[in-house]
Design an enzyme around this catalytic site. Sequence first.
Site, mmCIF file in Angstrom:
data_model
loop_
_atom_site.group_PDB
_atom_site.id
_atom_site.type_symbol
_atom_site.label_atom_id
_atom_site.label_comp_id
_atom_site.label_asym_id
_atom_site.label_seq_id
_atom_site.Cartn_x
_atom_site.Cartn_y
_atom_site.Cartn_z
ATOM 1 N N TYR A 252 7.983 2.174 -7.562
ATOM 2 C CA TYR A 252 7.343 0.856 -7.659
ATOM 3 C C TYR A 252 6.965 0.541 -9.113
ATOM 4 O O TYR A 252 7.108 -0.593 -9.557
ATOM 5 C CB TYR A 252 6.098 0.796 -6.755
ATOM 6 C CG TYR A 252 6.401 1.051 -5.290
ATOM 7 C CD1 TYR A 252 7.568 0.548 -4.706
ATOM 8 C CD2 TYR A 252 5.544 1.789 -4.485
ATOM 9 C CE1 TYR A 252 7.866 0.786 -3.375
ATOM 10 C CE2 TYR A 252 5.828 2.032 -3.141
ATOM 11 C CZ TYR A 252 6.992 1.532 -2.591
ATOM 12 O OH TYR A 252 7.289 1.767 -1.278
ATOM 13 N N GLU B 273 0.860 -1.184 0.000
ATOM 14 C CA GLU B 273 0.000 0.000 0.000
ATOM 15 C C GLU B 273 0.894 1.230 0.000
ATOM 16 O O GLU B 273 1.933 1.243 0.658
ATOM 17 C CB GLU B 273 -0.882 0.077 1.261
ATOM 18 C CG GLU B 273 -1.977 -0.947 1.329
ATOM 19 C CD GLU B 273 -1.545 -2.194 2.065
ATOM 20 O OE1 GLU B 273 -0.495 -2.170 2.734
ATOM 21 O OE2 GLU B 273 -2.259 -3.215 1.962
HETATM 22 C C1 LIG Z 1 10.641 6.259 -1.830
HETATM 23 C C2 LIG Z 1 12.130 6.307 -1.476
HETATM 24 C C3 LIG Z 1 12.511 5.009 -0.733
HETATM 25 C C4 LIG Z 1 12.936 6.363 -2.789
HETATM 26 O O1 LIG Z 1 14.314 6.286 -2.481
HETATM 27 P P1 LIG Z 1 15.463 7.003 -3.354
HETATM 28 O O2 LIG Z 1 16.750 6.389 -2.956
HETATM 29 O O3 LIG Z 1 15.355 8.478 -3.256
HETATM 30 O O4 LIG Z 1 15.041 6.557 -4.818
HETATM 31 P P2 LIG Z 1 16.039 6.323 -6.054
HETATM 32 O O5 LIG Z 1 17.069 7.388 -6.133
HETATM 33 O O6 LIG Z 1 16.503 4.911 -6.033
HETATM 34 O O7 LIG Z 1 15.012 6.507 -7.254
HETATM 35 C C5 LIG Z 1 14.248 5.410 -7.704
HETATM 36 C C6 LIG Z 1 13.027 5.908 -8.442
HETATM 37 O O8 LIG Z 1 12.158 6.578 -7.540
HETATM 38 C C7 LIG Z 1 11.530 7.666 -8.232
HETATM 39 N N1 LIG Z 1 12.016 8.933 -7.660
HETATM 40 C C8 LIG Z 1 13.032 9.125 -6.791
HETATM 41 N N2 LIG Z 1 13.146 10.421 -6.451
HETATM 42 C C9 LIG Z 1 12.160 11.056 -7.144
HETATM 43 C C10 LIG Z 1 11.730 12.411 -7.204
HETATM 44 N N3 LIG Z 1 12.336 13.374 -6.486
HETATM 45 N N4 LIG Z 1 10.668 12.715 -7.982
HETATM 46 C C11 LIG Z 1 10.037 11.751 -8.695
HETATM 47 N N5 LIG Z 1 10.397 10.436 -8.671
HETATM 48 C C12 LIG Z 1 11.449 10.108 -7.909
HETATM 49 C C13 LIG Z 1 11.968 7.557 -9.677
HETATM 50 O O9 LIG Z 1 11.079 6.650 -10.318
HETATM 51 C C14 LIG Z 1 13.322 6.932 -9.514
HETATM 52 O O10 LIG Z 1 13.744 6.300 -10.683
HETATM 53 P P3 LIG Z 1 14.642 7.167 -11.735
HETATM 54 O O11 LIG Z 1 15.769 7.754 -10.941
HETATM 55 O O12 LIG Z 1 15.095 6.159 -12.719
HETATM 56 O O13 LIG Z 1 13.724 8.204 -12.282
HETATM 57 C C15 LIG Z 1 12.503 7.547 -0.637
HETATM 58 O O14 LIG Z 1 12.031 8.683 -1.323
HETATM 59 C C16 LIG Z 1 11.932 7.557 0.757
HETATM 60 O O15 LIG Z 1 12.506 7.007 1.691
HETATM 61 N N6 LIG Z 1 10.765 8.207 0.942
HETATM 62 C C17 LIG Z 1 10.119 8.363 2.240
HETATM 63 C C18 LIG Z 1 9.511 7.069 2.684
HETATM 64 C C19 LIG Z 1 8.481 6.563 1.701
HETATM 65 O O16 LIG Z 1 7.657 7.290 1.195
HETATM 66 N N7 LIG Z 1 8.495 5.229 1.491
HETATM 67 C C20 LIG Z 1 7.537 4.542 0.677
HETATM 68 C C21 LIG Z 1 6.361 4.230 1.506
HETATM 69 S S1 LIG Z 1 5.180 3.217 0.674
#
Ligand SMILES: CC(C)(COP(=O)(O)OP(=O)(O)OC[C@H]1O[C@@H](n2cnc3c(N)ncnc32)[C@H](O)[C@@H]1OP(=O)(O)O)[C@@H](O)C(=O)NCCC(=O)NCCS
Length: 149
Positions: free
Chosen positions: A120, A108
């Site tokens: 995702y 979710e």
């Molecule tokens: C979601 C989360 C884990 C992503 O981690 P991250 O290390 O920043 O992500 P990555 O650098 O590996 O990016 C992976 C993908 O996420 C998406 N993404 C990451 N940052 C983004 C941004 N600022 N805007 C839009 N998409 C983004 C993109 O699809 C990206 O792929 P791409 O780089 O090829 O475009 C992180 O933002 C986080 O911890 N968020 C808070 C907690 C959360 O919301 N968890 C999910 C709960 S269901």
Amino acid sequence: MEDSYVFRYMREEDIDQVLEVEHASFTLPWSREAFYNELRNNKFAVYIVLEHNKKIIGYSGVWIVIDEAHVTNVAILPEYRGKKLGDALMQKLIQVSREMGARSMTLEVRVTNHVAQSLYRKMGFQNGGIRKNYYSDNQEDALVMWVNL
Ligand SMILES: CC(C)(COP(=O)(O)OP(=O)(O)OC[C@H]1O[C@@H](n2cnc3c(N)ncnc32)[C@H](O)[C@@H]1OP(=O)(O)O)[C@@H](O)C(=O)NCCC(=O)NCCS
């Protein structure tokens, strides 16, 4: 020192550091007791941490029930985001879930959390249904997503 990033299974002594990631990442953070209970008592739960030079900078968890993996949480410390580490963490979670027999994965996510949804989708997740008022802090709906592994 050379940069090292390491994935490993979470242990009870990691809870303090995981709580820091948790509080920096969620408006409804899990408590210490919740993590303790997951590690001690939930035989379906698998938790992975990501370390950078021995410091925990991300974690994720999944419940593997027969052949379905249900993701509980995925988070990266804010200062480490945008470096493909969330991507690597999800890939690791998928790999471990597959090895443990999961054939599908579901989760979710808040309907407004477009960053996580985008991550995702990149992993092949598709939209399922909506769970109304799923999050108790603001009654936000959850989008259910799933993928065949
Ligand atoms: C979601 C989360 C884990 C992503 O981690 P991250 O290390 O920043 O992500 P990555 O650098 O590996 O990016 C992976 C993908 O996420 C998406 N993404 C990451 N940052 C983004 C941004 N600022 N805007 C839009 N998409 C983004 C993109 O699809 C990206 O792929 P791409 O780089 O090829 O475009 C992180 O933002 C986080 O911890 N968020 C808070 C907690 C959360 O919301 N968890 C999910 C709960 S269901």
